[in-house]
Design a protein around this motif. Structure first.
Motif, PDB file in Angstrom:
ATOM      1  N   VAL A 221      66.979  65.054 -41.775  1.00  0.00           N
ATOM      2  CA  VAL A 221      68.207  64.552 -41.167  1.00  0.00           C
ATOM      3  C   VAL A 221      67.796  63.443 -40.202  1.00  0.00           C
ATOM      4  O   VAL A 221      66.876  63.625 -39.381  1.00  0.00           O
ATOM      5  CB  VAL A 221      68.948  65.675 -40.426  1.00  0.00           C
ATOM      6  CG1 VAL A 221      70.146  65.110 -39.672  1.00  0.00           C
ATOM      7  CG2 VAL A 221      69.378  66.761 -41.384  1.00  0.00           C
ATOM      8  N   LYS A 222      68.460  62.295 -40.290  1.00  0.00           N
ATOM      9  CA  LYS A 222      68.032  61.125 -39.528  1.00  0.00           C
ATOM     10  C   LYS A 222      69.078  60.755 -38.476  1.00  0.00           C
ATOM     11  O   LYS A 222      70.258  60.564 -38.793  1.00  0.00           O
ATOM     12  CB  LYS A 222      67.787  59.949 -40.474  1.00  0.00           C
ATOM     13  CG  LYS A 222      66.624  60.173 -41.445  1.00  0.00           C
ATOM     14  CD  LYS A 222      66.501  59.048 -42.463  1.00  0.00           C
ATOM     15  CE  LYS A 222      67.665  59.057 -43.452  1.00  0.00           C
ATOM     16  NZ  LYS A 222      67.489  58.025 -44.502  1.00  0.00           N
TER      17      LYS A 222
ATOM     18  N   LEU B 247      63.723  66.941 -39.152  1.00  0.00           N
ATOM     19  CA  LEU B 247      64.594  66.090 -38.341  1.00  0.00           C
ATOM     20  C   LEU B 247      63.811  64.846 -37.933  1.00  0.00           C
ATOM     21  O   LEU B 247      62.626  64.916 -37.597  1.00  0.00           O
ATOM     22  CB  LEU B 247      65.058  66.854 -37.098  1.00  0.00           C
ATOM     23  CG  LEU B 247      66.157  66.233 -36.239  1.00  0.00           C
ATOM     24  CD1 LEU B 247      67.468  66.129 -37.010  1.00  0.00           C
ATOM     25  CD2 LEU B 247      66.370  67.085 -34.980  1.00  0.00           C
TER      26      LEU B 247
ATOM     27  N   ASP C 203      72.035  59.432 -40.527  1.00  0.00           N
ATOM     28  CA  ASP C 203      73.122  60.383 -40.723  1.00  0.00           C
ATOM     29  C   ASP C 203      74.095  60.398 -39.553  1.00  0.00           C
ATOM     30  O   ASP C 203      75.263  60.759 -39.729  1.00  0.00           O
ATOM     31  CB  ASP C 203      72.545  61.797 -40.932  1.00  0.00           C
ATOM     32  CG  ASP C 203      71.696  61.877 -42.185  1.00  0.00           C
ATOM     33  OD1 ASP C 203      72.254  61.723 -43.282  1.00  0.00           O
ATOM     34  OD2 ASP C 203      70.468  62.081 -42.067  1.00  0.00           O
TER      35      ASP C 203
END
Length: 551
Positions: free
Chosen positions: A100-101, A65, A128
């Motif tokens: 995941v950004k 993350l 995201d």
């Protein structure tokens, strides 16, 4: 196996042109707490670290993350810790591959490159999801699968954040300037003046009426930070610290006993703290409740550290602009507040005064005319001539955010030339003589941390708005020294390390010693070493700072 997460900090609360030291916000610590609570191992970096080492981005690819916090709420020029621009935010998002950004923080309210330009909502590519509203709460909702694109800001709850900031307190040790980093501690959200909509440009009324953290929650956070080695604290993130814990009306009455309990509790929670300062104070509160405000300020002084600044949102000295923008205090009321703070806080015990007002001007508001700037200048000239002290004057162009009245109703661009002349007037005719009064020659500034080295090293004390100090010596970044003030710029001072080593100072620094100067420095250098004050007096006579000489 624990999951890894990266927090990238692109947010800066205040411009550092006045010497604001490295700072870490509650946003970061709360996010770290959310991640830790869910089994992630959070890493932390600042945007300045990425600027210096672009290849650092490659180390982010393996994380599960990636969370970036960005945005600007206070326009200004920056000496260090410059916030991430929208371009940088998107470039980083596009360069990170794998995790995941997520992106959040003030940038969710809108983005502006600086004062004088409206902040507008923009799509942020490379991520995201956007974390709307309080970042930690939004991150928690995202991880629960409860956050969908376009959802409104998640509601904040101290029930959760009080826990997260304690759990995430250890992230402070990852700051590149640790331990020389100020930990901002939130005391409350919301504004008493949200009843009437608040000031036209302010986003704080979005939080509604005030909600305060408990003293127990605040001191628990401070204790956790202290346990990790943090020693510098600012109680902030609120419109008016003097009304902490109060309720009722737009201008509630301060509770000095509550302020005492808060600051005494912080002192007990961090007995080895080196800095305890405050942030915003409403001048309208002080003007309407002078005795209670005086007692509350005395309670602060009993527990804080000297050199503190009470930032007053004056905005303008034009009564018509005050009325047009529903501002918090008239010029006369601001002057009354300045007087009260001086009466209580201008006392000094060997260094800077205990606490002084700081003034914030916002230019470009509705109703502004060329006459507004005349009134601003006359107000500041009166303050200077009356002998009142002001620690610093911030002059900013309006940066209006969507959903505030000032977004559609302002005077941006109409008086640009007059705005520039106003800034020049303040820097030349107000700031310079004022700083000479605040820090007269011979003032000792303890524990100045060197941030930039060179022929002229730059340093500052830790605190809310410490003086920028130029030292005409090549010192090591991160080193700490006491200095004595020998000269002044418009918003900075020149200092020499104390004691003043007369026998070893290079001529380039010796010339700054009052009474020796450029002409005497060569003579003194040739006749060195000296073994007594009598010997140097025989050469150059008595000098103002000779009590600091060391032979």
């Amino acid at each position: 196996m624990a999951l890894s997460a990266v927090i990238l900090d692109g947010y800066v609360d205040e411009p550092t042109c006045l010497g604001v030291p490295p700072y870490i916000s509650p946003y970061i610590r709360a996010i770290a707490g959310v991640l830790s609570e869910r089994g992630y191992v959070p890493d932390y970096h600042t945007i300045d670290q990425v600027r210096k080492r672009p290849l650092l981005i490659g180390t982010f690819h393996d994380a599960s993350l990636f969370v970036m916090i960005a945005g600007v709420t206070v326009p200004g020029k920056y000496l260090g810790g410059t916030p991430a621009s929208l371009t940088e935010v998107q470039q980083v998002g596009g360069a990170v591959h794998g995790p995941v950004k997520l992106v959040g923080g003030p940038i969710g309210m809108g983005y502006s490159p600086g004062g004088g330009t409206a902040a507008v909502s923009r799509a942020i590519s490379g991520y995201d999801a956007l974390l709307p509203g309080p970042p930690a709460e939004a991150l928690n909702a995202f991880l629960d699968g409860l956050l969908a694109p376009g959802d409104p800001p998640v509601l904040a709850s101290y029930r959760d954040t009080d826990r997260w900031v304690v759990i995430g307190s250890g992230v402070v040790t990852r700051h590149p300037n640790f331990p020389f980093v100020v930990c901002e501690v939130e005391t409350g959200r919301g504004c008493p003046r949200s009843i009437s909509g608040g000031c036209s440009f302010c986003t704080e009324p979005r939080h509604g009426s005030p909600r305060y953290r408990t003293i127990a929650a605040i001191t628990s956070e401070v204790a956790a930070l202290s346990a990790h080695g943090a020693r510098h604290f600012r109680l902030g993130m609120q419109p008016d610290l003097l009304v902490y814990g109060t309720a009722g009306g737009e201008y509630p009455v301060p509770r000095p006993d509550t302020i005492w309990d808060l600051f005494a509790g912080v002192r007990e929670a961090a007995p080895s703290l080196a800095t305890l300062h405050i942030d915003n104070v409403n001048p309208g509160t002080i003007a309407r409740h002078p005795e209670e405000s005086r007692e509350a300020l005395c309670a602060i002084i009993s527990h804080h550290t000297a050199g503190d600044v009470a930032a007053l949102g004056m905005e303008t000295a034009d009564p018509e602009v005050v009325a047009a923008n529903n501002l918090k205090a008239s010029p006369d009321q601001v002057r009354s507040a300045i007087m009260v703070i001086n009466e209580v806080g201008a006392v000094r015990h060997g260094g800077l005064p205990e606490i002084l007002p700081g003034l914030n001007f916002v230019c470009g508001l509705s109703g502004e005319t060329a006459l507004t700037y005349d009134r601003n200048e006359a107000f500041l000239k009166d303050i200077l001539d009356s002998g009142l002290l002001v620690r610093r004057i911030n002059i900013r162009q309006l940066m209006p955010f969507p959903d505030t009245p000032a977004f559609d109703d302002n005077t941006l661009g109409l008086h640009d030339a007059r705005f520039r002349r106003f800034k020049e007037f303040v820097r030349a005719q107000i700031d310079h003589p004022m700083i000479q009064k605040v820090a007269p020659q011979g003032t000792v500034l303890s524990d100045v941390v060197i941030s930039l080295a060179g022929q002229l090293s730059l340093g500052r004390q830790m605190g809310s708005y410490p003086l920028l100090v130029g030292i005409p010596l090549s010192l090591f970044p991160g080193s700490v020294t006491d200095v004595v003030v020998v000269a002044w710029g418009s918003r900075s001072v020149t200092g020499l390390p104390v004691p003043i080593e007369i026998n070893t100072l290079p001529i380039s620094a010796l010339r700054w010693v009052p009474g020796i100067g450029k002409r005497g420095s060569g003579i003194v250098a040739v006749k060195r070493p000296f073994s007594s004050l009598h010997e140097i007096r025989a050469l150059v006579g008595a000098t103002p700072l000779e009590q600091f000489y060391h032979f």
